[in-house]
Design a protein around this motif. Structure first.
Motif, PDB file in Angstrom:
ATOM      1  N   ASP A 255       0.711  -1.114   0.089  1.00 31.76           N
ATOM      2  CA  ASP A 255       0.054   0.135  -0.046  1.00 31.76           C
ATOM      3  C   ASP A 255       0.896   1.025   0.090  1.00 31.76           C
ATOM      4  N   THR A 259       0.954   4.086  -2.964  1.00 31.72           N
ATOM      5  CA  THR A 259       0.762   5.732  -2.503  1.00 31.72           C
ATOM      6  C   THR A 259       1.921   6.270  -2.834  1.00 31.72           C
ATOM      7  N   ASN A 377      -2.966   8.231   3.241  1.00 30.42           N
ATOM      8  CA  ASN A 377      -3.949   7.352   2.469  1.00 30.42           C
ATOM      9  C   ASN A 377      -5.396   8.344   2.516  1.00 30.42           C
ATOM     10  N   GLY A 451      -5.904   0.961   0.549  1.00 29.44           N
ATOM     11  CA  GLY A 451      -5.628   2.021   1.445  1.00 29.44           C
ATOM     12  C   GLY A 451      -6.469   2.005   2.677  1.00 29.44           C
TER      13      GLY A 451
END
Ligand code: ADP
Length: 487
Positions: A255, A259, A377, A451
Protein backbone atom coordinates in the motif's frame (compact mmCIF):
# COMPACT_ATOMS: atom_id res chain seq x y z
CA UNK A 1 -9.13 -33.09 52.95
CA UNK A 2 -7.26 -35.03 50.30
CA UNK A 3 -9.11 -37.44 48.07
CA UNK A 4 -7.07 -40.49 49.13
CA UNK A 5 -7.65 -39.68 52.81
CA UNK A 6 -11.38 -39.14 52.27
CA UNK A 7 -11.60 -42.35 50.33
CA UNK A 8 -9.70 -44.27 53.02
CA UNK A 9 -11.78 -42.76 55.81
CA UNK A 10 -14.97 -43.69 54.00
CA UNK A 11 -13.65 -47.25 53.58
CA UNK A 12 -12.63 -47.45 57.24
CA UNK A 13 -16.01 -46.12 58.41
CA UNK A 14 -17.73 -48.65 56.21
CA UNK A 15 -15.54 -51.43 57.55
CA UNK A 16 -16.13 -50.29 61.16
CA UNK A 17 -19.90 -50.27 60.54
CA UNK A 18 -19.79 -53.78 59.06
CA UNK A 19 -17.52 -55.17 61.79
CA UNK A 20 -19.59 -53.53 64.55
CA UNK A 21 -22.78 -54.92 63.03
CA UNK A 22 -21.32 -58.42 62.88
CA UNK A 23 -19.98 -58.15 66.42
CA UNK A 24 -23.37 -56.91 67.67
CA UNK A 25 -25.08 -59.92 66.09
CA UNK A 26 -22.48 -62.18 67.68
CA UNK A 27 -23.00 -60.64 71.12
CA UNK A 28 -26.76 -61.06 70.77
CA UNK A 29 -26.28 -64.68 69.80
CA UNK A 30 -23.92 -65.20 72.72
CA UNK A 31 -26.51 -63.76 75.10
CA UNK A 32 -29.29 -65.90 73.69
CA UNK A 33 -27.07 -68.97 73.86
CA UNK A 34 -26.15 -68.30 77.47
CA UNK A 35 -29.87 -67.75 78.37
CA UNK A 36 -30.77 -71.00 76.61
CA UNK A 37 -27.95 -72.77 78.44
CA UNK A 38 -29.31 -71.56 81.77
CA UNK A 39 -32.84 -72.64 80.90
CA UNK A 40 -31.57 -75.99 79.72
CA UNK A 41 -29.66 -76.53 83.00
CA UNK A 42 -32.75 -75.53 84.98
CA UNK A 43 -34.91 -77.94 83.00
CA UNK A 44 -32.51 -80.81 83.63
CA UNK A 45 -32.35 -80.02 87.33
CA UNK A 46 -36.12 -79.53 87.50
CA UNK A 47 -36.89 -82.87 85.86
CA UNK A 48 -34.37 -84.72 88.04
CA UNK A 49 -35.90 -83.22 91.16
CA UNK A 50 -39.48 -83.60 89.90
CA UNK A 51 -39.09 -87.39 89.79
CA UNK A 52 -37.57 -87.54 93.28
CA UNK A 53 -40.06 -85.11 94.83
CA UNK A 54 -43.05 -86.85 93.21
CA UNK A 55 -41.90 -90.21 94.58
CA UNK A 56 -41.15 -88.77 98.06
CA UNK A 57 -44.63 -87.12 98.10
CA UNK A 58 -46.22 -90.49 97.26
CA UNK A 59 -44.25 -92.54 99.78
CA UNK A 60 -43.59 -90.16 102.67
CA UNK A 61 -46.06 -87.34 102.27
CA UNK A 62 -45.92 -83.61 101.69
CA UNK A 63 -43.76 -82.63 104.61
CA UNK A 64 -40.97 -85.08 103.69
CA UNK A 65 -41.07 -84.12 100.04
CA UNK A 66 -40.82 -80.40 100.77
CA UNK A 67 -38.03 -81.00 103.30
CA UNK A 68 -36.15 -82.92 100.62
CA UNK A 69 -36.58 -79.99 98.24
CA UNK A 70 -35.55 -77.54 100.90
CA UNK A 71 -32.48 -79.57 101.73
CA UNK A 72 -31.49 -79.74 98.08
CA UNK A 73 -30.80 -75.99 98.32
CA UNK A 74 -27.79 -76.76 100.44
CA UNK A 75 -26.03 -78.39 97.48
CA UNK A 76 -26.93 -75.65 95.03
CA UNK A 77 -25.00 -72.43 95.33
CA UNK A 78 -26.12 -70.78 92.14
CA UNK A 79 -29.78 -71.68 92.22
CA UNK A 80 -32.55 -71.52 94.80
CA UNK A 81 -35.29 -74.18 94.83
CA UNK A 82 -38.85 -73.64 96.03
CA UNK A 83 -42.21 -75.40 95.76
CA UNK A 84 -45.21 -73.49 94.40
CA UNK A 85 -48.83 -74.56 94.09
CA UNK A 86 -50.38 -73.59 90.82
CA UNK A 87 -53.91 -75.02 91.05
CA UNK A 88 -55.48 -72.34 93.29
CA UNK A 89 -56.00 -74.91 96.10
CA UNK A 90 -54.76 -74.55 99.71
CA UNK A 91 -51.22 -73.11 99.94
CA UNK A 92 -51.40 -71.58 96.46
CA UNK A 93 -49.70 -68.12 96.52
CA UNK A 94 -51.41 -65.18 94.83
CA UNK A 95 -50.62 -65.69 91.14
CA UNK A 96 -51.45 -62.13 90.00
CA UNK A 97 -47.84 -61.35 89.00
CA UNK A 98 -47.58 -64.60 87.06
CA UNK A 99 -47.70 -64.15 83.27
CA UNK A 100 -50.97 -65.84 82.18
CA UNK A 101 -49.29 -67.55 79.21
CA UNK A 102 -46.64 -69.09 81.47
CA UNK A 103 -49.37 -70.25 83.83
CA UNK A 104 -51.25 -71.83 80.92
CA UNK A 105 -48.05 -73.57 79.72
CA UNK A 106 -47.35 -74.97 83.18
CA UNK A 107 -50.96 -76.08 83.66
CA UNK A 108 -50.61 -77.90 80.31
CA UNK A 109 -47.78 -79.88 81.92
CA UNK A 110 -44.91 -78.14 80.11
CA UNK A 111 -41.81 -76.41 81.53
CA UNK A 112 -41.63 -72.63 81.49
CA UNK A 113 -39.54 -69.74 82.66
CA UNK A 114 -39.63 -65.99 83.15
CA UNK A 115 -37.24 -63.18 83.96
CA UNK A 116 -37.92 -60.93 86.93
CA UNK A 117 -35.92 -57.73 86.33
CA UNK A 118 -36.90 -55.88 89.55
CA UNK A 119 -34.10 -57.00 91.88
CA UNK A 120 -30.81 -55.94 90.19
CA UNK A 121 -29.22 -57.61 88.26
CA UNK A 122 -32.43 -59.64 87.59
CA UNK A 123 -33.60 -63.22 88.30
CA UNK A 124 -34.45 -66.15 86.04
CA UNK A 125 -37.33 -68.28 87.37
CA UNK A 126 -37.79 -71.73 85.78
CA UNK A 127 -40.75 -73.97 86.57
CA UNK A 128 -41.09 -77.74 86.21
CA UNK A 129 -44.72 -78.79 86.78
CA UNK A 130 -45.38 -81.81 89.05
CA UNK A 131 -48.83 -83.48 89.52
CA UNK A 132 -49.18 -84.68 93.07
CA UNK A 133 -51.16 -87.89 93.59
CA UNK A 134 -52.92 -87.28 90.31
CA UNK A 135 -54.88 -84.54 92.04
CA UNK A 136 -53.05 -81.30 92.58
CA UNK A 137 -50.73 -79.26 90.32
CA UNK A 138 -47.58 -77.71 91.74
CA UNK A 139 -44.17 -76.85 90.36
CA UNK A 140 -40.53 -76.81 91.36
CA UNK A 141 -39.35 -73.22 91.02
CA UNK A 142 -35.66 -72.83 90.24
CA UNK A 143 -34.41 -69.28 90.67
CA UNK A 144 -31.01 -68.12 89.52
CA UNK A 145 -29.47 -64.65 89.57
CA UNK A 146 -28.63 -63.20 86.14
CA UNK A 147 -25.49 -61.57 87.65
CA UNK A 148 -23.14 -64.24 86.25
CA UNK A 149 -24.71 -64.06 82.87
CA UNK A 150 -24.39 -60.27 82.84
CA UNK A 151 -20.77 -60.54 83.85
CA UNK A 152 -20.26 -62.97 81.01
CA UNK A 153 -21.99 -60.60 78.58
CA UNK A 154 -19.87 -57.70 79.80
CA UNK A 155 -16.70 -59.71 79.19
CA UNK A 156 -17.90 -60.64 75.71
CA UNK A 157 -18.79 -56.99 74.86
CA UNK A 158 -15.48 -55.61 76.16
CA UNK A 159 -13.58 -58.29 74.23
CA UNK A 160 -15.58 -57.51 71.12
CA UNK A 161 -14.96 -53.75 71.39
CA UNK A 162 -11.23 -54.32 71.89
CA UNK A 163 -11.09 -56.70 68.92
CA UNK A 164 -13.08 -54.25 66.76
CA UNK A 165 -10.79 -51.36 67.73
CA UNK A 166 -7.65 -53.41 66.99
CA UNK A 167 -9.02 -54.57 63.62
CA UNK A 168 -10.13 -51.02 62.78
CA UNK A 169 -6.73 -49.54 63.63
CA UNK A 170 -4.91 -52.18 61.58
CA UNK A 171 -7.33 -51.70 58.72
CA UNK A 172 -6.97 -47.90 58.92
CA UNK A 173 -3.18 -48.02 58.75
CA UNK A 174 -3.24 -50.51 55.87
CA UNK A 175 -5.94 -48.58 54.01
CA UNK A 176 -4.09 -45.26 54.47
CA UNK A 177 -0.86 -46.74 53.13
CA UNK A 178 -2.60 -48.35 50.17
CA UNK A 179 -4.77 -45.28 49.51
CA UNK A 180 -1.65 -43.10 49.45
CA UNK A 181 0.17 -45.49 47.11
CA UNK A 182 -2.72 -46.34 44.80
CA UNK A 183 -4.61 -43.03 44.71
CA UNK A 184 -2.86 -40.20 46.61
CA UNK A 185 0.54 -40.29 44.88
CA UNK A 186 -0.74 -40.70 41.30
CA UNK A 187 -3.35 -37.98 41.84
CA UNK A 188 -0.64 -35.66 43.29
CA UNK A 189 1.45 -36.23 40.19
CA UNK A 190 -1.53 -35.55 37.91
CA UNK A 191 -2.34 -32.34 39.83
CA UNK A 192 1.30 -31.18 39.47
CA UNK A 193 1.13 -31.94 35.74
CA UNK A 194 -2.10 -29.94 35.39
CA UNK A 195 -0.45 -27.01 37.26
CA UNK A 196 2.58 -27.02 34.99
CA UNK A 197 0.43 -27.18 31.84
CA UNK A 198 -1.71 -24.37 33.30
CA UNK A 199 1.45 -22.27 33.75
CA UNK A 200 2.26 -22.77 30.09
CA UNK A 201 4.84 -25.58 30.34
CA UNK A 202 3.45 -27.78 27.58
CA UNK A 203 6.50 -30.08 27.64
CA UNK A 204 5.45 -31.45 31.07
CA UNK A 205 4.49 -35.15 31.10
CA UNK A 206 3.63 -37.70 33.80
CA UNK A 207 4.61 -41.37 33.86
CA UNK A 208 2.43 -43.86 35.76
CA UNK A 209 3.29 -47.60 35.60
CA UNK A 210 1.34 -48.96 32.62
CA UNK A 211 0.74 -52.26 34.37
CA UNK A 212 -1.63 -50.54 36.80
CA UNK A 213 -4.07 -50.32 33.88
CA UNK A 214 -6.64 -48.35 35.92
CA UNK A 215 -8.55 -45.10 35.33
CA UNK A 216 -5.70 -42.99 36.73
CA UNK A 217 -3.26 -44.46 34.21
CA UNK A 218 -5.79 -43.77 31.46
CA UNK A 219 -6.17 -40.19 32.75
CA UNK A 220 -2.38 -39.75 32.82
CA UNK A 221 -2.08 -40.97 29.20
CA UNK A 222 -4.95 -38.67 28.18
CA UNK A 223 -3.27 -35.69 29.89
CA UNK A 224 0.06 -36.51 28.24
CA UNK A 225 -1.68 -36.71 24.87
CA UNK A 226 -3.42 -33.42 25.61
CA UNK A 227 -0.02 -31.81 26.40
CA UNK A 228 1.41 -33.09 23.09
CA UNK A 229 -1.60 -31.79 21.14
CA UNK A 230 -1.45 -28.42 22.90
CA UNK A 231 2.25 -28.17 22.10
CA UNK A 232 1.60 -29.00 18.44
CA UNK A 233 -1.29 -26.52 18.31
CA UNK A 234 0.82 -23.80 19.91
CA UNK A 235 3.64 -24.35 17.42
CA UNK A 236 1.16 -24.34 14.52
CA UNK A 237 -0.51 -21.19 15.85
CA UNK A 238 2.84 -19.45 16.27
CA UNK A 239 3.86 -20.23 12.70
CA UNK A 240 0.42 -19.29 11.33
CA UNK A 241 0.49 -16.01 13.27
CA UNK A 242 3.98 -15.27 12.00
CA UNK A 243 2.86 -16.01 8.44
CA UNK A 244 -0.24 -13.83 8.85
CA UNK A 245 1.78 -10.97 10.35
CA UNK A 246 4.24 -11.13 7.52
CA UNK A 247 1.36 -11.16 4.99
CA UNK A 248 -0.17 -8.10 6.68
CA UNK A 249 3.23 -6.42 6.68
CA UNK A 250 3.59 -7.15 2.96
CA UNK A 251 0.16 -5.66 2.29
CA UNK A 252 1.03 -2.56 4.28
CA UNK A 253 4.24 -2.16 2.36
CA UNK A 254 2.47 -2.72 -0.94
CA UNK A 255 0.00 0.00 0.00
CA UNK A 256 2.88 2.33 0.87
CA UNK A 257 4.53 1.72 -2.48
CA UNK A 258 1.24 2.35 -4.30
CA UNK A 259 0.89 5.62 -2.39
CA UNK A 260 4.49 6.52 -3.25
CA UNK A 261 3.68 5.82 -6.90
CA UNK A 262 0.72 8.20 -6.71
CA UNK A 263 2.79 10.81 -4.87
CA UNK A 264 5.65 10.49 -7.33
CA UNK A 265 3.88 12.28 -10.19
CA UNK A 266 3.15 15.24 -7.90
CA UNK A 267 6.68 15.17 -6.55
CA UNK A 268 8.14 14.99 -10.06
CA UNK A 269 6.14 18.10 -10.89
CA UNK A 270 7.42 19.74 -7.71
CA UNK A 271 11.01 18.95 -8.70
CA UNK A 272 10.50 20.57 -12.08
CA UNK A 273 10.71 24.17 -10.83
CA UNK A 274 13.96 23.85 -8.82
CA UNK A 275 15.49 21.80 -11.64
CA UNK A 276 14.69 24.58 -14.11
CA UNK A 277 16.31 27.08 -11.76
CA UNK A 278 19.40 24.85 -11.39
CA UNK A 279 19.72 24.39 -15.14
CA UNK A 280 19.26 28.12 -15.82
CA UNK A 281 21.87 29.13 -13.28
CA UNK A 282 24.31 26.44 -14.41
CA UNK A 283 23.88 27.66 -18.02
CA UNK A 284 24.58 31.23 -16.87
CA UNK A 285 27.86 30.10 -15.31
CA UNK A 286 28.95 27.86 -18.20
CA UNK A 287 28.11 30.45 -20.87
CA UNK A 288 30.03 33.10 -18.98
CA UNK A 289 26.87 35.18 -18.71
CA UNK A 290 27.41 35.39 -15.00
CA UNK A 291 30.54 37.10 -13.91
CA UNK A 292 32.35 37.95 -10.74
CA UNK A 293 30.09 37.84 -7.65
CA UNK A 294 27.16 36.68 -9.78
CA UNK A 295 28.90 33.31 -10.24
CA UNK A 296 29.03 32.82 -6.48
CA UNK A 297 25.39 33.90 -6.20
CA UNK A 298 24.38 31.40 -8.94
CA UNK A 299 26.32 28.64 -7.20
CA UNK A 300 24.53 29.46 -3.94
CA UNK A 301 21.12 29.37 -5.64
CA UNK A 302 22.04 26.05 -7.29
CA UNK A 303 23.06 24.67 -3.88
CA UNK A 304 19.80 25.89 -2.26
CA UNK A 305 17.63 24.34 -4.97
CA UNK A 306 19.62 21.08 -4.84
CA UNK A 307 19.02 21.02 -1.09
CA UNK A 308 15.34 21.57 -1.58
CA UNK A 309 15.17 18.70 -4.12
CA UNK A 310 17.16 16.37 -1.88
CA UNK A 311 14.72 17.14 0.94
CA UNK A 312 11.71 16.24 -1.22
CA UNK A 313 13.33 13.02 -2.45
CA UNK A 314 14.43 12.01 1.09
CA UNK A 315 10.89 12.53 2.34
CA UNK A 316 9.55 10.31 -0.41
CA UNK A 317 12.17 7.62 0.28
CA UNK A 318 11.52 7.83 4.01
CA UNK A 319 7.87 7.23 3.36
CA UNK A 320 8.52 4.29 1.04
CA UNK A 321 11.01 2.57 3.34
CA UNK A 322 9.86 -0.55 5.13
CA UNK A 323 10.17 -0.09 8.89
CA UNK A 324 9.25 -2.18 11.92
CA UNK A 325 6.48 -0.52 13.99
CA UNK A 326 8.01 1.59 16.69
CA UNK A 327 6.09 3.75 19.12
CA UNK A 328 7.60 7.03 20.28
CA UNK A 329 6.25 10.36 21.51
CA UNK A 330 5.14 12.29 18.42
CA UNK A 331 3.97 15.87 18.07
CA UNK A 332 0.63 15.66 16.23
CA UNK A 333 1.15 19.00 14.51
CA UNK A 334 4.50 17.83 13.08
CA UNK A 335 2.98 14.54 11.96
CA UNK A 336 0.17 16.25 10.08
CA UNK A 337 2.55 18.77 8.47
CA UNK A 338 4.94 16.02 7.33
CA UNK A 339 2.07 14.13 5.72
CA UNK A 340 0.57 17.18 4.01
CA UNK A 341 3.89 18.49 2.65
CA UNK A 342 4.20 15.46 0.34
CA UNK A 343 0.62 15.84 -0.81
CA UNK A 344 0.63 19.56 -1.51
CA UNK A 345 1.95 19.19 -5.10
CA UNK A 346 -0.84 16.72 -5.87
CA UNK A 347 -3.40 19.00 -4.22
CA UNK A 348 -2.33 22.14 -6.04
CA UNK A 349 -2.49 20.22 -9.32
CA UNK A 350 -6.18 19.69 -8.58
CA UNK A 351 -6.66 23.22 -7.27
CA UNK A 352 -7.46 21.92 -3.86
CA UNK A 353 -6.24 23.66 -0.72
CA UNK A 354 -4.97 21.59 2.21
CA UNK A 355 -5.73 23.21 5.57
CA UNK A 356 -4.56 21.90 8.89
CA UNK A 357 -5.97 22.94 12.27
CA UNK A 358 -3.96 21.16 14.93
CA UNK A 359 -3.56 22.60 18.44
CA UNK A 360 0.11 22.98 19.29
CA UNK A 361 1.56 20.87 22.06
CA UNK A 362 -0.69 17.91 21.30
CA UNK A 363 1.43 14.75 21.57
CA UNK A 364 0.79 11.02 21.16
CA UNK A 365 2.78 7.84 21.77
CA UNK A 366 2.50 6.32 18.27
CA UNK A 367 4.49 4.95 15.36
CA UNK A 368 4.92 8.22 13.42
CA UNK A 369 5.54 6.48 10.09
CA UNK A 370 2.37 4.43 10.40
CA UNK A 371 0.15 7.36 11.39
CA UNK A 372 1.66 9.32 8.51
CA UNK A 373 0.77 6.44 6.17
CA UNK A 374 -2.85 6.53 7.41
CA UNK A 375 -3.14 10.31 7.07
CA UNK A 376 -1.60 10.19 3.59
CA UNK A 377 -4.10 7.51 2.52
CA UNK A 378 -7.06 9.48 3.83
CA UNK A 379 -5.94 12.83 2.37
CA UNK A 380 -5.13 11.20 -0.97
CA UNK A 381 -8.62 9.63 -1.09
CA UNK A 382 -10.07 13.04 -0.20
CA UNK A 383 -8.14 14.68 -3.04
CA UNK A 384 -9.24 11.97 -5.47
CA UNK A 385 -12.86 12.50 -4.42
CA UNK A 386 -12.71 16.23 -5.13
CA UNK A 387 -13.62 16.76 -8.76
CA UNK A 388 -13.93 20.53 -8.25
CA UNK A 389 -11.62 23.08 -6.56
CA UNK A 390 -12.16 23.27 -2.83
CA UNK A 391 -10.51 22.59 0.53
CA UNK A 392 -9.54 19.46 2.41
CA UNK A 393 -9.51 20.14 6.12
CA UNK A 394 -7.34 18.16 8.54
CA UNK A 395 -8.29 18.83 12.16
CA UNK A 396 -7.12 17.34 15.47
CA UNK A 397 -8.84 17.58 18.84
CA UNK A 398 -9.04 15.79 22.16
CA UNK A 399 -12.34 13.98 22.72
CA UNK A 400 -14.01 11.44 25.01
CA UNK A 401 -15.37 8.60 22.93
CA UNK A 402 -16.70 5.07 23.19
CA UNK A 403 -15.21 2.50 20.76
CA UNK A 404 -17.67 1.00 18.25
CA UNK A 405 -19.35 -2.26 19.28
CA UNK A 406 -17.07 -4.31 16.99
CA UNK A 407 -13.98 -3.06 18.87
CA UNK A 408 -15.52 -3.12 22.36
CA UNK A 409 -14.30 -1.18 25.39
CA UNK A 410 -15.44 1.63 27.66
CA UNK A 411 -15.56 5.36 27.11
CA UNK A 412 -12.10 6.92 27.26
CA UNK A 413 -9.87 9.82 26.12
CA UNK A 414 -8.81 9.94 22.48
CA UNK A 415 -7.20 12.30 19.98
CA UNK A 416 -9.45 12.50 16.94
CA UNK A 417 -7.90 13.39 13.57
CA UNK A 418 -10.55 14.38 11.00
CA UNK A 419 -9.90 14.43 7.27
CA UNK A 420 -12.84 16.21 5.68
CA UNK A 421 -13.34 16.77 1.98
CA UNK A 422 -15.90 18.50 -0.20
CA UNK A 423 -15.96 15.69 -2.73
CA UNK A 424 -18.66 13.47 -4.18
CA UNK A 425 -19.36 11.64 -0.94
CA UNK A 426 -19.89 7.90 -0.62
CA UNK A 427 -23.18 6.26 -1.71
CA UNK A 428 -25.03 4.44 1.12
CA UNK A 429 -24.59 1.04 -0.57
CA UNK A 430 -20.80 1.57 -0.91
CA UNK A 431 -20.19 2.93 2.60
CA UNK A 432 -20.32 -0.46 4.49
CA UNK A 433 -17.61 -1.87 2.17
CA UNK A 434 -14.99 0.87 2.09
CA UNK A 435 -12.78 -0.77 4.76
CA UNK A 436 -12.81 -4.16 3.04
CA UNK A 437 -9.45 -5.19 1.57
CA UNK A 438 -9.30 -4.78 -2.23
CA UNK A 439 -12.62 -2.95 -2.35
CA UNK A 440 -12.33 -0.06 -4.79
CA UNK A 441 -14.61 1.98 -6.99
CA UNK A 442 -11.68 3.50 -8.83
CA UNK A 443 -10.34 2.61 -12.26
CA UNK A 444 -7.51 0.13 -12.73
CA UNK A 445 -4.26 1.87 -11.89
CA UNK A 446 -6.09 4.51 -9.83
CA UNK A 447 -6.91 2.43 -6.79
CA UNK A 448 -5.96 -0.92 -5.28
CA UNK A 449 -8.64 -1.02 -2.59
CA UNK A 450 -5.97 -1.49 0.07
CA UNK A 451 -5.66 2.04 1.50
CA UNK A 452 -8.53 2.05 3.98
CA UNK A 453 -8.19 -1.60 5.10
CA UNK A 454 -4.46 -1.15 5.74
CA UNK A 455 -5.13 2.16 7.50
CA UNK A 456 -7.78 0.55 9.72
CA UNK A 457 -5.34 -2.24 10.65
CA UNK A 458 -2.61 0.26 11.55
CA UNK A 459 -4.96 2.36 13.70
CA UNK A 460 -6.37 -0.73 15.42
CA UNK A 461 -2.79 -1.79 16.26
CA UNK A 462 -2.58 1.50 18.15
CA UNK A 463 -5.75 0.68 20.13
CA UNK A 464 -7.95 2.98 18.04
CA UNK A 465 -10.37 2.89 15.10
CA UNK A 466 -11.48 4.88 12.06
CA UNK A 467 -15.00 6.25 11.73
CA UNK A 468 -16.63 7.67 8.61
CA UNK A 469 -19.52 10.04 7.85
CA UNK A 470 -20.52 10.91 4.34
CA UNK A 471 -23.16 12.94 2.60
CA UNK A 472 -23.37 12.01 -1.08
CA UNK A 473 -22.83 15.14 -3.17
CA UNK A 474 -21.44 17.17 -0.24
CA UNK A 475 -18.38 15.31 0.94
CA UNK A 476 -17.01 12.82 3.46
CA UNK A 477 -15.22 12.97 6.78
CA UNK A 478 -12.93 10.16 7.96
CA UNK A 479 -12.04 10.31 11.70
CA UNK A 480 -8.99 8.54 13.17
CA UNK A 481 -9.32 7.84 16.92
CA UNK A 482 -6.02 7.27 18.73
CA UNK A 483 -5.91 6.57 22.47
CA UNK A 484 -4.75 9.57 24.47
CA UNK A 485 -2.43 7.49 26.68
CA UNK A 486 -0.61 9.28 29.56
CA UNK A 487 0.05 12.50 27.65
P1 ADP B 1 -8.61 2.87 -3.15
O1 ADP B 1 -8.50 4.32 -2.78
O2 ADP B 1 -7.38 2.29 -3.66
O3 ADP B 1 -9.84 2.58 -3.96
P2 ADP B 1 -9.31 2.61 -0.39
O4 ADP B 1 -9.37 1.44 0.50
O5 ADP B 1 -8.50 3.75 0.06
O6 ADP B 1 -8.86 2.08 -1.79
O7 ADP B 1 -10.78 3.14 -0.62
C1 ADP B 1 -11.81 2.23 -0.94
C2 ADP B 1 -12.97 2.95 -1.57
O8 ADP B 1 -13.60 3.82 -0.64
C3 ADP B 1 -12.61 3.85 -2.68
O9 ADP B 1 -12.48 3.15 -3.90
C4 ADP B 1 -13.75 4.84 -2.72
O10 ADP B 1 -14.86 4.29 -3.38
C5 ADP B 1 -14.14 4.95 -1.28
N1 ADP B 1 -13.59 6.16 -0.65
C6 ADP B 1 -12.55 6.22 0.20
N2 ADP B 1 -12.34 7.50 0.59
C7 ADP B 1 -13.27 8.25 0.00
C8 ADP B 1 -13.60 9.66 0.02
N3 ADP B 1 -12.91 10.54 0.74
N4 ADP B 1 -14.65 10.07 -0.72
C9 ADP B 1 -15.37 9.20 -1.45
N5 ADP B 1 -15.11 7.86 -1.51
C10 ADP B 1 -14.08 7.40 -0.80
Amino acid sequence: MRLARKFTLALVLLAVAVISGLQYIQVRRELERSALDMQHDHRLLGHTLAGAIGKAWQLAGEREALTLLHQSNRFQEQVHLRWVWLDGGPGTPPLDGFPPRLLATLRAGQDGSMVDPSPEPGLLHSYTPVIINNQRLGAIEITESLGDQQQHVRTVVVGTIAATAAITAAFFVAAMAMGRRLVGEPVDRLVKLAHRIGQGDLTARVQLPQKRGDELTALASAMNRMGEQLEETRARLASETAARLSAVEHLRHADRLTTVGKLASGVAHELGTPLNVVMGRAKMISSGEAEGEEVAECAQIISQQAHHMTGIIRQLLDFARRRAPHRAPEDVHGLVERSLSLLRPMASKRSVALEAQVPSGLALEVDGGQVQQVLTNLVMNALQAMKRPGTVHVRAEEVRATPPAAEGGAESDYVRLDVEDQGDGIPADVLPHVFEPFFTTKDVGEGTGLGLSVSYGLVRDHGGWIGVRSEPGRGSCFSIYLPRGEH
